[in-house]
Design an enzyme around this catalytic site. Structure first.
Site, PDB file in Angstrom:
ATOM      1  N   CYS A   1       0.791  -1.349   0.072  1.00 34.86           N
ATOM      2  CA  CYS A   1       0.080  -0.067  -0.128  1.00 34.86           C
ATOM      3  C   CYS A   1       1.066   1.027   0.194  1.00 34.86           C
ATOM      4  O   CYS A   1       2.092   1.007   1.047  1.00 34.86           O
ATOM      5  CB  CYS A   1      -1.093   0.422   0.564  1.00 34.86           C
ATOM      6  SG  CYS A   1      -1.950  -1.178   1.403  1.00 34.86           S
TER       7      CYS A   1
ATOM      8  N   ARG B   1       3.487  -0.394  -5.413  1.00 32.88           N
ATOM      9  CA  ARG B   1       3.191  -0.445  -3.897  1.00 32.88           C
ATOM     10  C   ARG B   1       1.906  -1.649  -3.426  1.00 32.88           C
ATOM     11  O   ARG B   1       1.737  -2.262  -2.160  1.00 32.88           O
ATOM     12  CB  ARG B   1       2.740   0.477  -2.622  1.00 32.88           C
ATOM     13  CG  ARG B   1       4.379   1.620  -3.126  1.00 32.88           C
ATOM     14  CD  ARG B   1       4.318   3.089  -1.676  1.00 32.88           C
ATOM     15  NE  ARG B   1       4.682   1.996   0.055  1.00 32.88           N
ATOM     16  CZ  ARG B   1       5.721   2.117   0.385  1.00 32.88           C
ATOM     17  NH1 ARG B   1       6.899   2.714  -0.021  1.00 32.88           N
ATOM     18  NH2 ARG B   1       6.281   1.509   1.356  1.00 32.88           N
TER      19      ARG B   1
ATOM     20  N   TRP C   1      -2.918  -2.505  -1.541  1.00 29.91           N
ATOM     21  CA  TRP C   1      -2.765  -4.001  -1.832  1.00 29.91           C
ATOM     22  C   TRP C   1      -3.385  -4.637  -0.826  1.00 29.91           C
ATOM     23  O   TRP C   1      -3.161  -4.348   0.198  1.00 29.91           O
ATOM     24  CB  TRP C   1      -0.951  -4.211  -1.742  1.00 29.91           C
ATOM     25  CG  TRP C   1      -0.558  -5.924  -2.037  1.00 29.91           C
ATOM     26  CD1 TRP C   1      -0.858  -6.334  -3.533  1.00 29.91           C
ATOM     27  CD2 TRP C   1      -0.693  -7.132  -1.106  1.00 29.91           C
ATOM     28  NE1 TRP C   1      -0.240  -7.527  -3.129  1.00 29.91           N
ATOM     29  CE2 TRP C   1      -0.418  -7.891  -2.021  1.00 29.91           C
ATOM     30  CE3 TRP C   1      -1.099  -7.611   0.085  1.00 29.91           C
ATOM     31  CZ2 TRP C   1      -0.097  -9.856  -1.371  1.00 29.91           C
ATOM     32  CZ3 TRP C   1      -0.804  -8.760   0.636  1.00 29.91           C
ATOM     33  CH2 TRP C   1      -0.112  -9.280  -0.248  1.00 29.91           C
TER      34      TRP C   1
ATOM     35  N   ASN D   1      -1.512   2.022   6.510  1.00 30.23           N
ATOM     36  CA  ASN D   1      -0.490   0.858   5.310  1.00 30.23           C
ATOM     37  C   ASN D   1      -0.263  -0.099   6.339  1.00 30.23           C
ATOM     38  O   ASN D   1       0.865   0.655   7.527  1.00 30.23           O
ATOM     39  CB  ASN D   1       0.166   1.611   4.942  1.00 30.23           C
ATOM     40  CG  ASN D   1       1.659   0.451   4.306  1.00 30.23           C
ATOM     41  OD1 ASN D   1       1.316  -0.419   3.967  1.00 30.23           O
ATOM     42  ND2 ASN D   1       2.397   1.086   3.428  1.00 30.23           N
ATOM     43  N   GLY D   2      -0.851  -1.565   6.332  1.00 27.44           N
ATOM     44  CA  GLY D   2       0.003  -2.631   7.667  1.00 27.44           C
ATOM     45  C   GLY D   2      -1.794  -2.926   7.985  1.00 27.44           C
ATOM     46  O   GLY D   2      -2.237  -3.784   7.282  1.00 27.44           O
TER      47      GLY D   2
ATOM     48  N   GLU E   1      16.581 -17.250  -9.781  1.00 29.84           N
ATOM     49  CA  GLU E   1      16.889 -15.944 -10.090  1.00 29.84           C
ATOM     50  C   GLU E   1      15.503 -15.808 -11.285  1.00 29.84           C
ATOM     51  O   GLU E   1      14.857 -14.879 -11.364  1.00 29.84           O
ATOM     52  CB  GLU E   1      17.897 -14.787  -9.762  1.00 29.84           C
ATOM     53  CG  GLU E   1      17.656 -13.186 -10.283  1.00 29.84           C
ATOM     54  CD  GLU E   1      16.480 -12.667  -9.315  1.00 29.84           C
ATOM     55  OE1 GLU E   1      16.142 -13.232  -8.252  1.00 29.84           O
ATOM     56  OE2 GLU E   1      15.495 -11.651  -9.625  1.00 29.84           O
TER      57      GLU E   1
ATOM     58  N   LYS F   1      11.758 -14.300 -12.248  1.00 28.37           N
ATOM     59  CA  LYS F   1      11.679 -13.242 -12.359  1.00 28.37           C
ATOM     60  C   LYS F   1      10.744 -13.759 -13.715  1.00 28.37           C
ATOM     61  O   LYS F   1       9.005 -12.640 -13.777  1.00 28.37           O
ATOM     62  CB  LYS F   1      12.644 -13.087 -13.417  1.00 28.37           C
ATOM     63  CG  LYS F   1      12.923 -11.628 -13.997  1.00 28.37           C
ATOM     64  CD  LYS F   1      13.313 -10.894 -12.625  1.00 28.37           C
ATOM     65  CE  LYS F   1      13.212 -11.191 -11.185  1.00 28.37           C
ATOM     66  NZ  LYS F   1      13.880  -9.869 -10.568  1.00 28.37           N
TER      67      LYS F   1
ATOM     68  N   GLU G   1       7.119 -14.302 -11.746  1.00 20.18           N
ATOM     69  CA  GLU G   1       7.166 -13.048 -11.589  1.00 20.18           C
ATOM     70  C   GLU G   1       5.623 -12.267 -12.689  1.00 20.18           C
ATOM     71  O   GLU G   1       5.018 -11.660 -12.470  1.00 20.18           O
ATOM     72  CB  GLU G   1       7.629 -12.498 -11.122  1.00 20.18           C
ATOM     73  CG  GLU G   1       6.994 -10.510 -10.409  1.00 20.18           C
ATOM     74  CD  GLU G   1       8.760 -10.529  -9.564  1.00 20.18           C
ATOM     75  OE1 GLU G   1      10.210 -10.366 -10.398  1.00 20.18           O
ATOM     76  OE2 GLU G   1       8.706  -9.689  -8.464  1.00 20.18           O
TER      77      GLU G   1
ATOM     78  N   HIS H   1      18.538 -36.908 -10.207  1.00 16.07           N
ATOM     79  CA  HIS H   1      18.233 -37.291  -9.666  1.00 16.07           C
ATOM     80  C   HIS H   1      15.870 -37.435  -9.122  1.00 16.07           C
ATOM     81  O   HIS H   1      16.089 -37.616  -8.214  1.00 16.07           O
ATOM     82  CB  HIS H   1      18.656 -37.369  -8.335  1.00 16.07           C
ATOM     83  CG  HIS H   1      19.809 -37.428  -8.528  1.00 16.07           C
ATOM     84  ND1 HIS H   1      20.449 -38.494  -8.037  1.00 16.07           N
ATOM     85  CD2 HIS H   1      21.112 -36.569  -8.343  1.00 16.07           C
ATOM     86  CE1 HIS H   1      21.664 -38.123  -8.501  1.00 16.07           C
ATOM     87  NE2 HIS H   1      22.451 -37.457  -8.508  1.00 16.07           N
TER      88      HIS H   1
ATOM     89  N   LYS I   1       5.323  -3.590  -5.279  1.00 15.03           N
ATOM     90  CA  LYS I   1       6.938  -3.656  -4.598  1.00 15.03           C
ATOM     91  C   LYS I   1       7.924  -4.211  -3.234  1.00 15.03           C
ATOM     92  O   LYS I   1       8.820  -4.592  -2.885  1.00 15.03           O
ATOM     93  CB  LYS I   1       7.344  -2.234  -5.705  1.00 15.03           C
ATOM     94  CG  LYS I   1       8.876  -2.060  -5.612  1.00 15.03           C
ATOM     95  CD  LYS I   1       9.441  -2.760  -6.897  1.00 15.03           C
ATOM     96  CE  LYS I   1      10.642  -2.314  -6.995  1.00 15.03           C
ATOM     97  NZ  LYS I   1      11.426  -3.413  -7.538  1.00 15.03           N
TER      98      LYS I   1
HETATM   99  C1  AGP Z   1      12.371  -9.285  -6.957  1.00 18.64           C
HETATM  100  O1  AGP Z   1      11.445  -9.698  -8.085  1.00 18.64           O
HETATM  101  C2  AGP Z   1      10.454  -9.917  -6.503  1.00 18.64           C
HETATM  102  N1  AGP Z   1       9.469  -8.208  -6.674  1.00 18.64           N
HETATM  103  C3  AGP Z   1      10.801 -10.004  -4.541  1.00 18.64           C
HETATM  104  O2  AGP Z   1      10.883 -11.373  -4.793  1.00 18.64           O
HETATM  105  C4  AGP Z   1      11.837  -8.611  -3.908  1.00 18.64           C
HETATM  106  O3  AGP Z   1      12.990  -9.315  -4.362  1.00 18.64           O
HETATM  107  C5  AGP Z   1      11.313  -9.122  -2.252  1.00 18.64           C
HETATM  108  O4  AGP Z   1      10.026  -9.091  -1.963  1.00 18.64           O
HETATM  109  C6  AGP Z   1      12.065  -8.260  -1.103  1.00 18.64           C
HETATM  110  O5  AGP Z   1      12.009  -6.946  -1.233  1.00 18.64           O
HETATM  111  P1  AGP Z   1      12.907  -6.002  -0.744  1.00 18.64           P
HETATM  112  O6  AGP Z   1      14.289  -5.999  -1.806  1.00 18.64           O
HETATM  113  O7  AGP Z   1      13.077  -4.713  -1.475  1.00 18.64           O
HETATM  114  O8  AGP Z   1      12.896  -6.683   0.513  1.00 18.64           O
END
Ligand code: AGP
Length: 573
Positions: A2, A27, A71, A97-98, A449, A453, A456, A472, A568
């Protein structure tokens, strides 16, 4: 999660709040709302995005306002559940927010007092409590209300007939800016810097009241003297795809990062690294992958190390005063990472944060901080911040050696990144194939990674496998509808990876390789430029995988900047 914002000043609050929400939309983007205070409080909400909110918000004139981009945690994304929430008597409007963890018991007691809830959210509780507890003094009212709430309860509020904006921070960031005849508060300084770069960061437990000309801070009923300082956080230019822009910025981000990280490695940080008997790297998602890289390169310079998913700290038994615990977080606000940090401090460990945001919570909590200077990253998928985190970890590991990365070396790395950033593994003929990301050792970090990506931003299943481990069990998944992205940058592992490539091809998979060797026998090979230290290959090899995910997402007609169900900054547990 949020984004929240508040404004009091000479401009029209509608413009500032809506523009700020557009900046904060990274956010959370499942619904949005705003409220403005003139004689009455008027509220506008949508189950859509900020652009939809803009369409339904008339051109009213008001000099105080608050806004929220959501969110969802409690209650589906809808106009009804969008913030701001009004108190039962319309006297207060609140954006939160929370997550209020004792919301069930509070809701029940309010219902018993005759309050009728109009949303399914936990946040509405705050608005009702403000009105019920109001004693004529907003500082003591907020103190009373916040003492009743548990969990993460950062909020901004408006009071009817009042052009002041009230705020309280607990568990989620709040930055307040003071300009010429206006004050603005937001979850991120990015929404403030179009108006002023003079900011102060609220800490947990602090309340503030702002009007057009001043901000007063309080803690436990007493006024605080909080200094304002300059922020260098600036919003990037508007663009159609932030993720594209952010990948393209990697070469320049690496150069900025080198300068910022060099400044951040103070004698105190260097001593921490040199004296550590053991290092443990904590992070979530992409930041955890950076931690896996940290573990490998710290062990290569002789420091026993581990990498732990921050939310899994409970199973990490060996944390004590001999440990250096490193918290990697682009946003500096990730709840799981901050909780792990608090736990490590409680167990006596030394704590070091690696972050991209100078005003973020982690910088206040950790003993020392290294800033990665990647520049604002807006796309939910971390790209340039990840490679800059790797660079920070690499440069920190060098504190254990006599070597230091020099200017010519970072320039060469940035040049190589420029070459690689033009490479893309996407091939339309394989778009419906099942993707497998494969690597061994340090390259397995890149494979992980790459798979994250891909998942996601395409919303398709993908996973990473160890080159030697595939046979395996997971090889049962391979058939002629499989496409494998094999990362191989380590000469030592080449033979085993070559064997894996053959095993994949024998079962019908099409194999792309991202490598510095032309001996892997892949169907298609993307050759990485030679660089001076093979420990730095993960900085380069991830870029074609980022491009692959981005192109696949765009070809599916998705918005890679705002993937489904994500945000984010993950400030909830
Ligand atoms: C990465 O593409 C993601 N959006 C997610 O995994 C992110 O890296 C994770 O939530 C951690 O965020 P931060 O680096 O702000 O702590």
């Amino acid at each position: 999660m949020c984004g929240i914002i508040g404004y009091s000043g000479s401009r029209n609050a509608r413009t500032v709040v809506l523009d700020g929400l557009k900046t904060l939309e990274y956010r959370g983007y499942d619904s949005a709302g705003a409220a403005f205070s003139a004689e009455d409080i008027t509220v506008f909400k949508t189950g859509g995005r900020v652009s939809d909110l803009e369409k339904i918000t008339p051109n009213i004139v008001a000099h105080a306002g608050i806004g929220h981009t959501r969110w969802a945690t409690h209650g589906a994304p809808s106009a009804k559940n969008a913030h701001p929430h009004l108190s039962f008597d319309g006297r207060f409007a609140v954006v939160h927010n929370g997550v209020i963890t004792n919301c069930d018991e509070l809701k029940l007691s309010l219902i018993r007092r005759g309050i009728r809830f109009v949303s399914d959210t936990d946040s509405e509780i705050i608005a009702h409590l403000l009105s019920l507890e109001y004693d004529g003094d907003m500082v003591s009212t907020i103190d009373k209300v916040s003492s009743l709430l548990r969990g993460a309860t950062t909020f901004i509020a408006l009071k009817k007939g009042d052009e002041r904006v009230y705020m309280h921070r607990n568990g989620a960031s709040l930055v307040v800016g003071k300009g010429d005849g206006e004050c603005i508060v937001a979850s991120d300084a990015l929404a403030i810097t179009p108006y002023t770069s003079d900011v102060a960061v609220l800490c947990d437990g602090e309340t503030a009241i702002m009007n057009a000309t001043d901000v007063k801070f309080f803690k436990n009923g007493k006024q605080l003297d909080k200094p304002f300082g300059k922020t260098d956080r600036t919003a990037p230019k508007d663009c159609s795809c932030h993720m594209r822009a952010e990948i393209d910025e990697i070469p320049s981000a690496l150069l900025n990062a080198y300068a910022e990280i060099s400044r951040s490695i103070t004698p105190a940080v260097s001593d921490m690294v040199r004296n550590a008997k053991r290092t443990i790297f904590f992070g979530c998602g992409t930041a955890y992958h950076a931690g896996l890289y940290g573990k490998i390169i710290f062990e290569r310079v002789g420091v026993p190390s581990n990498a732990v998913i921050a939310s899994e700290i409970d199973d990490e038994r060996f944390i004590d005063e001999n440990c250096l615990c490193v918290f990697i977080t682009q946003s500096g606000e990730t709840a799981d990472t901050l909780i792990a940090l608090a736990e490590c401090k409680a167990r006596g460990a030394r704590t070091l944060a690696i972050t991209n945001v100078k005003e973020s919570t982690v910088t206040f909590e950790a003993d020392e901080t290294v800033f990665i200077g990647a520049g604002a990253e807006i796309a939910v998928a971390a790209t340039k911040s990840y490679v800059c985190q790797l660079l920070a970890l690499y440069m920190l590991s060098q504190e254990r050696t006599e070597k230091r990365m020099g200017k010519s070396e970072i320039q060469a790395l940035a040049n190589a990144a420029k070459v690689v950033s033009k490479e893309n593994l996407y091939a339309p003929e394989y778009k419906d194939f099942n993707p497998f990301f494969i690597g061994k050792g340090i390259d397995n970090v890149t494979a992980k990674e790459g798979a994250l990506k891909f998942k996601e931003i395409t919303c398709k299943f993908a996973d990473a496998y160890g080159a030697g481990e595939l046979k395996h069990g997971s090889i049962a998944l391979i058939d002629e509808k499989s496409v494998a992205y094999v990362v191989s940058t380590n000469e030592h592992d080449e033979e085993r990876v070559r064997a894996t490539v053959r095993e994949l091809q024998s079962r019908g998979a099409y194999v792309f390789a991202v490598t510095n060797s032309n001996r892997l026998g892949a169907n298609k090979t993307l050759m990485l430029p030679k660089i001076y230290d093979e420990n730095l290959y993960p900085v380069l090899s991830v870029i074609p995988l980022q491009n692959l995910a981005l192109t696949a997402s765009l070809c599916l007609g998705l918005d890679p900047d705002k993937p489904r169900n994500l945000a984010k900054s993950v400030t909830v547990i």
